[in-house]
Design an enzyme around this catalytic site. Sequence first.
Site, mmCIF file in Angstrom:
data_model
loop_
_atom_site.group_PDB
_atom_site.id
_atom_site.type_symbol
_atom_site.label_atom_id
_atom_site.label_comp_id
_atom_site.label_asym_id
_atom_site.label_seq_id
_atom_site.Cartn_x
_atom_site.Cartn_y
_atom_site.Cartn_z
ATOM 1 N N GLY A 91 4.414 55.886 42.212
ATOM 2 C CA GLY A 91 3.879 57.155 41.712
ATOM 3 C C GLY A 91 4.812 57.814 40.718
ATOM 4 O O GLY A 91 4.392 58.589 39.866
ATOM 5 N N ASP B 78 3.299 64.730 39.670
ATOM 6 C CA ASP B 78 3.559 64.664 38.231
ATOM 7 C C ASP B 78 4.385 63.461 37.771
ATOM 8 O O ASP B 78 4.629 63.302 36.578
ATOM 9 C CB ASP B 78 4.248 65.965 37.774
ATOM 10 C CG ASP B 78 5.537 66.225 38.544
ATOM 11 O OD1 ASP B 78 5.967 65.331 39.308
ATOM 12 O OD2 ASP B 78 6.112 67.317 38.384
ATOM 13 N N ASP C 96 5.451 51.714 53.328
ATOM 14 C CA ASP C 96 5.592 51.630 51.867
ATOM 15 C C ASP C 96 7.047 51.849 51.447
ATOM 16 O O ASP C 96 7.404 51.614 50.287
ATOM 17 C CB ASP C 96 4.676 52.634 51.157
ATOM 18 C CG ASP C 96 4.840 54.045 51.686
ATOM 19 O OD1 ASP C 96 4.548 54.281 52.866
ATOM 20 O OD2 ASP C 96 5.279 54.921 50.918
ATOM 21 N N ASN C 97 7.896 52.296 52.378
ATOM 22 C CA ASN C 97 9.314 52.482 52.068
ATOM 23 C C ASN C 97 10.176 51.393 52.700
ATOM 24 O O ASN C 97 11.385 51.545 52.831
ATOM 25 C CB ASN C 97 9.788 53.852 52.552
ATOM 26 C CG ASN C 97 9.211 54.984 51.715
ATOM 27 O OD1 ASN C 97 8.823 54.776 50.565
ATOM 28 N ND2 ASN C 97 9.144 56.176 52.272
HETATM 29 P P1 AMP Z 1 7.604 58.773 49.569
HETATM 30 O O1 AMP Z 1 7.147 59.137 50.942
HETATM 31 O O2 AMP Z 1 8.581 59.717 48.958
HETATM 32 O O3 AMP Z 1 8.092 57.360 49.501
HETATM 33 O O4 AMP Z 1 6.329 58.873 48.601
HETATM 34 C C1 AMP Z 1 5.050 58.413 48.952
HETATM 35 C C2 AMP Z 1 4.211 58.187 47.729
HETATM 36 O O5 AMP Z 1 4.148 59.392 46.919
HETATM 37 C C3 AMP Z 1 4.749 57.090 46.821
HETATM 38 O O6 AMP Z 1 3.679 56.292 46.405
HETATM 39 C C4 AMP Z 1 5.375 57.858 45.677
HETATM 40 O O7 AMP Z 1 5.362 57.112 44.492
HETATM 41 C C5 AMP Z 1 4.520 59.106 45.581
HETATM 42 N N1 AMP Z 1 5.270 60.240 44.994
HETATM 43 C C6 AMP Z 1 6.263 60.947 45.562
HETATM 44 N N2 AMP Z 1 6.715 61.913 44.738
HETATM 45 C C7 AMP Z 1 5.991 61.821 43.588
HETATM 46 C C8 AMP Z 1 5.979 62.522 42.336
HETATM 47 N N3 AMP Z 1 6.804 63.541 42.068
HETATM 48 N N4 AMP Z 1 5.088 62.121 41.404
HETATM 49 C C9 AMP Z 1 4.251 61.110 41.645
HETATM 50 N N5 AMP Z 1 4.210 60.412 42.792
HETATM 51 C C10 AMP Z 1 5.059 60.751 43.759
HETATM 52 MG MG MG Z 2 8.442 55.817 48.679
#
Ligand code: AMP
Ligand code: MG
Length: 513
Positions: A100, A133, A268-269
């Site tokens: 993202g 964003d 996903d992490n």
């Molecule tokens: P996370 O739990 O931080 O690994 O994020 C989960 C999902 O949200 C992942 O697919 C990230 O790419 C997306 N994501 C987190 N923050 C953002 C951001 N600021 N802009 C776009 N996608 C985001």
């Molecule tokens: Mg992530």
Amino acid sequence: MNIENIGQPFLKKFPGDFSNNPTQRNTPKVLFATIKPAGFDHPQLIAFNETLSEEIGLGKFEEKDLNFLVGSQLPDNIQSYATAYAGHQFGNWAGQLGDGRAILAGEITNATGKKTEIQWKGAGATPYSRRADGRAVLRSSVREYLMSEAMYHLSVPTTRALSLAFTGEDVIRDIMYNGNPRYEKGAVVIRTAESFLRFGHFELMFAQGEHKLLQDLLDFTIENYFPEIVSSDHQKYKDFFENVCIRTADLMVEWFRVGFVHGVMNTDNMSILGLTIDYGPYSMMDEYNLNFTPNTTDLPGRRYAFGKQGQISHWNLWKLANALQPIINDEKFLESTLNNFGVYFWEAHDKMLCKKFGFDGLRKEDEDFLTNWQGIMQELELDHTLFFNQLEKITPDTDLKEYFSPAAYTVLNEEKLRKLEDFIDQYQSRLQSNTISREESLELMKTTNPKFILRNYLLYQCIEEISNGKTEMLTKLTQALENPYQELFPEFSVKRPSNYDDTAGCSTLSCSS
Ligand code: AMP
Ligand code: MG
């Protein structure tokens, strides 16, 4: 930098969406979508990792490379892309996710043939940004940049960080999700890894019923990243799953060794290579606490607490097993491999703890000792890192109160002190029965127990400084984290100052980044 040597082999291997369209959408039946970074006109360099750049084949940094570091003005050889993945978040199926706010520049090969993927984090929106964003703020970028390098130097498998730069653009964030949005400086980190593939990539192909693609992705992953797999045909998929289990268990043991809490262990992490990936609301643990979670979103259930990381990775592997079942086609095998995970993990975990104590190996009777130790640490609120550093220097006539008080987050009263004395007595007699010399035992301790860990309050101070245009702390922390088994700066070998006990962004972190 040798940016012209970056290529995109992944794009040639798999089906993708080549529209360069950042509109948020599902992209079924493909593994990636090509996408260009947003581009920033006024980037400003904060930090660059020269050693890593040379090591992966990117060479020396020059002023003209600054645009590349934030994804601006890219040369023609870079056809950048974001990958699609899925995942289970906090125990629930979340459907399609994807990069993202990560965009891959591609892969570079160094002089020895080693391949490294290069990725911007925070360089702009992709089809997988959902409602966000695609940008990143300074605080989360500093945290990713420094901590991934700290883990590398601690010898914990991890993605790495090449550069940190301001984008010159502000982004808006509601840090504690409480209706108080404010502008923060935007930044981009370039991170590197042999591969950024996650459990979620395999889960996505499974969820879409794309079994041919799932198998192709497995073949690609095994061939490129699992040299230890020598079997062929169908057996290699089984060996792959077993290897992922082992790498994941080994990684968890390493997190326990250094006291790292990831904070968001969604599938996903989880790196398929067993690397620490996605540095968000993580924390190094100060006072030992199995229930400690740094992530405010995780507070109600403490699903991702320090002590649960073994169990959770097991749960995540179970989800991966589900996704691989159509190819492996042997439920009994998957079940027994998952059962073996628990046995393997606990044994490796206990052996690691024995090394931290300087024992010659793990004995049956050590299990009670270790359980007792956990209780003492938690009750006396002892600092995980300082405790082991102190233990190295202990002698039979050490004054325990004087000695351990600077490592305790609570007062060591009579009762607590008695428990500690009993424990140290047990420890001394276990040491006496070691079949290795005192020197060998100390060497084990010195190589297993870091002297420096990148505590949250240090990161917090460093971020404050950088926000105010200063980089002394950044330089000093970089030196310290590159030599974690030495004590370069005595002022970092102390417990967390109490004024940081309840500081938002320090003791508690949100996913806002
Ligand atoms: P996370 O739990 O931080 O690994 O994020 C989960 C999902 O949200 C992942 O697919 C990230 O790419 C997306 N994501 C987190 N923050 C953002 C951001 N600021 N802009 C776009 N996608 C985001
Ligand atoms: Mg992530």
